[in-house]
Design an enzyme around this catalytic site. Structure first.
Site, PDB file in Angstrom:
ATOM      1  N   LYS A   1      56.304  54.800  43.741  1.00  0.00           N
ATOM      2  CA  LYS A   1      55.017  54.916  43.044  1.00  0.00           C
ATOM      3  C   LYS A   1      53.961  55.341  44.052  1.00  0.00           C
ATOM      4  O   LYS A   1      53.924  54.803  45.174  1.00  0.00           O
ATOM      5  CB  LYS A   1      54.670  53.555  42.447  1.00  0.00           C
ATOM      6  CG  LYS A   1      53.412  53.525  41.582  1.00  0.00           C
ATOM      7  CD  LYS A   1      53.191  52.127  41.019  1.00  0.00           C
ATOM      8  CE  LYS A   1      52.061  52.085  40.004  1.00  0.00           C
ATOM      9  NZ  LYS A   1      51.911  50.753  39.371  1.00  0.00           N
TER      10      LYS A   1
ATOM     11  N   SER B   1      51.671  50.983  34.282  1.00  0.00           N
ATOM     12  CA  SER B   1      51.150  52.085  35.069  1.00  0.00           C
ATOM     13  C   SER B   1      52.209  52.783  35.919  1.00  0.00           C
ATOM     14  O   SER B   1      51.972  53.891  36.382  1.00  0.00           O
ATOM     15  CB  SER B   1      50.036  51.572  35.976  1.00  0.00           C
ATOM     16  OG  SER B   1      50.545  50.682  36.955  1.00  0.00           O
TER      17      SER B   1
ATOM     18  N   SER C   1      53.146  46.451  34.538  1.00  0.00           N
ATOM     19  CA  SER C   1      53.266  47.865  34.922  1.00  0.00           C
ATOM     20  C   SER C   1      54.641  48.291  35.411  1.00  0.00           C
ATOM     21  O   SER C   1      54.867  49.482  35.618  1.00  0.00           O
ATOM     22  CB  SER C   1      52.231  48.214  35.988  1.00  0.00           C
ATOM     23  OG  SER C   1      50.962  48.338  35.416  1.00  0.00           O
TER      24      SER C   1
END
Lengths: 101, 487
Positions: free
Chosen positions: B81, B156, B180
């Site tokens: 990420k 996310s 997330s």
């Protein structure tokens, strides 16, 4: 106190934006006042919950023994590395716009 | 959803590279060609680090050629990420304010992956500063769900979920502040783990809400996720919240019998708003665990309904503080403008305001302002302190239930993946969807999302399993049992 903040007025949003060092356009200000007003009205449901004698939780740690490391100097970033990402750097320091006349 | 047939598991790749059945360079080349072939319409990756990837792969092959033992992730691609710092490789948090920022250091999790001989194919898309549930707040355009490109992959950590779901990387890392990792895992049909708060070092994770943020793995099977978790977990003196508790070999928990485990089914997670097909799939998975010998009983977590309000006060308050560092001075974007009003008493403050206005997107501004408001004089006690007290009540709900059961089983999200644009006009509607993932975050508990039966239309559904603090092993055993019926 909670009940009084059902909507956020423009002056209130300007004040909060100033605290947060955020410059907002007129359009952003209007939209955010409405949106944040609605979210604040929603979170106000918390006021109805009885929390007398309930301590606050700031952090949940599964192991209370987590120790702090000793406060001794250790190798860190070099001067050049620390300044490498700066938008403006001169003479080994960060350059900022004027803040005292 | 079964994993794409050509995407191999973490442990199979590591085994073949360690045995010399193929070279890490071949794995890296195949990874790059899959990203090239598939990522265009999906936009899971913000940066593909081709040269670094090939260099890492060559180093693994050379290490083997020298006769040195290879690590547990030998030649295994693990996408990151883009909120996780990588030395020398641009790290943006999907924000214009960090668009060109190159970190001078590696996050601890990255250093541990490298030491385990993993390969890093690139940095994945996310909601800006991890603030969102759909990847639509990314400053660089949304990620799409490979199962149905009209739909979001969740957020996310949406890019990390899609990298795995589309067979571009067998594993990836995300971060989970309020769901997330788990929600995008559920939306895309992969496994996602949020470890116990403190299990994994956050040193080098771009901070959103520090009392909640936790890094964890995605993978195309439970065992692969367990192996990655074993590599990244453990104490780090650079993160004062990281625990000193020893880390077991989580992979050993996978496949262990679940007979006799007591499972709690919380009534509050099966109420209004739960999609009937999601409910049917989750209840069927719980029924299968019962057939495996688990003892299933109803439990109650009565403060669940206040998790959304509690979270959006606590998390935004912490975010407003954490994001104060983006001021155009030390790194990131800088926009200079002469002071135009009396309030901007100096050119410095005018620069702060202009930089942050240009650098942050709408959702980030909304959360900074909300967080600043709940911390401001006159409102602190009524909102922030109150939310912290309700957080105690949410935590106590779990403590009570974990006196009676070994794990909690429930849906990860009330619906299957929603469509792009479906919730963007109503921030509150977007927040309300997080109701099943927020409580475990507020209580610091480990939780996993594992695919169960998809909907009739073929959309993935996630079963969420929440464990006791530091008991990732039990939820991994249960998740493996669920997976064995659906993989």
């Amino acid at each position: 106190m909670l009940g009084s903040v059902r909507e956020m007025d423009r002056a209130q949003i300007r004040h909060v934006a100033e605290l947060a060092e955020l410059e907002l356009t007129e359009a952003e200000e209007a939209r955010l006042a409405e949106e944040i007003g609605r979210i604040v009205a929603y979170v106000a449901e918390l006021s109805a919950i009885d929390t007398s004698d309930v301590p606050p939780t700031a952090l949940v740690t599964a192991d209370a023994s987590a120790p702090l490391r000793s406060d001794e100097p250790r190798p860190g970033l070099s001067h050049e590395e620390a300044l490498a990402g700066a938008p403006r750097a001169e003479h080994g320091g960060f350059v900022v716009p004027t803040f005292v006349e | 959803m079964a994993r794409p047939s050509e995407s191999e598991t973490v442990w199979r790749i590591a085994e073949s590279v360690r045995k010399g059945e193929r070279r890490a360079v071949e794995v890296a080349e195949a990874t790059l060609s899959r990203i090239e072939e598939r990522d265009g319409p999906l936009h899971a990756f913000l940066t593909v680090s081709k040269d670094e990837l090939m260099a890492q792969a060559r180093a693994v092959d050379e290490k083997r050629a020298r006769g040195e033992a290879l690590g547990p992730l030998a030649g295994v691609p693990v996408a990151l990420k883009d909120a996780i710092c990588t030395r020398g490789l641009v790290t943006t948090a999907a924000s214009k304010i960090l668009e060109k920022w190159v970190p001078p250091y590696d996050a601890t999790v990255v250093a541990r992956l490298r030491a385990a001989d993993a390969l890093i194919p690139g940095k994945t898309n996310l909601d800006e500063f991890a603030m969102g549930s759909s990847n639509e707040t990314s400053a660089f355009g949304p990620t799409r769900n490979p199962v149905d490109p009209k739909r979001t992959p969740g957020g996310s950590s949406g890019g990390s979920a899609v990298a795995v779901a589309a067979g571009m990387s067998p594993a990836s890392l995300g971060s989970d502040t309020g769901g997330s990792i788990r929600q995008p895992a559920a939306f895309t049909g992969v496994v996602g783990i949020k470890p116990t708060y403190g299990r994994v070092s956050r040193y080098g994770l771009i901070a959103f809400a520090s009392s909640l943020d936790q890094i964890g793995p995605f993978a195309n099977d439970v065992r692969g996720a367990a192996r990655v978790l074993s590599v990244i977990a453990g104490h780090d003196p650079n993160d004062s919240t990281s625990l000193t508790t020893p880390v077991p070999d989580f992979e050993q928990a996978c496949g262990k019998s679940v007979r006799g485990l007591r499972l709690g089914v919380p009534a509050e997670y099966f109420g209004q708003g739960l999609d009937p097909e999601v409910e049917a799939s989750v209840r069927a998975a719980i029924g299968e665990l019962e057939k495996d010998g688990c003892v299933v009983r109803p439990v109650s977590l009565p403060h669940t309904k206040h998790a959304v309000a509690t979270y959006y006060v606590v998390a935004t308050a912490e975010a407003s503080s954490n994001l104060a560092r983006y001021d155009g001075v030390r790194y990131g974007l800088r926009v200079e403008r002469p002071a135009t009003s009396a309030k901007q008493a100096s050119a410095l403050r005018a620069m702060y305001g202009a930089t942050r206005d240009a650098g942050f997107g709408p959702e980030v501004k909304r959360r900074i302002l909300l967080g600043t408001f709940v911390l401001s004089a006159g409102y602190y006690d009524a909102y922030y302190l109150k939310a912290q007290k309700v957080r105690t009540l949410i935590r106590r709900d779990f403590e009570k239930v974990f006196g009676e059961v070994d794990a909690i089983v429930c849906p990860t999200y009330p619906t299957p993946a929603f469509e792009l644009g479906e919730k963007t006009s109503d921030p509150l509607a977007m927040y309300l969807g997080d109701v099943y993932t927020l409580p475990a975050s507020l209580a610091g508990l480990p939780a996993i999302s594992v695919p169960c039966a998809p909907t009739k239309a073929g959309l993935p559904v996630g079963l969420q399993i929440i464990g006791r603090p530091l008991d990732e092993a039990t939820i991994l055993s249960l998740a493996t049992a669920v997976e064995s019926k659906h993989a």
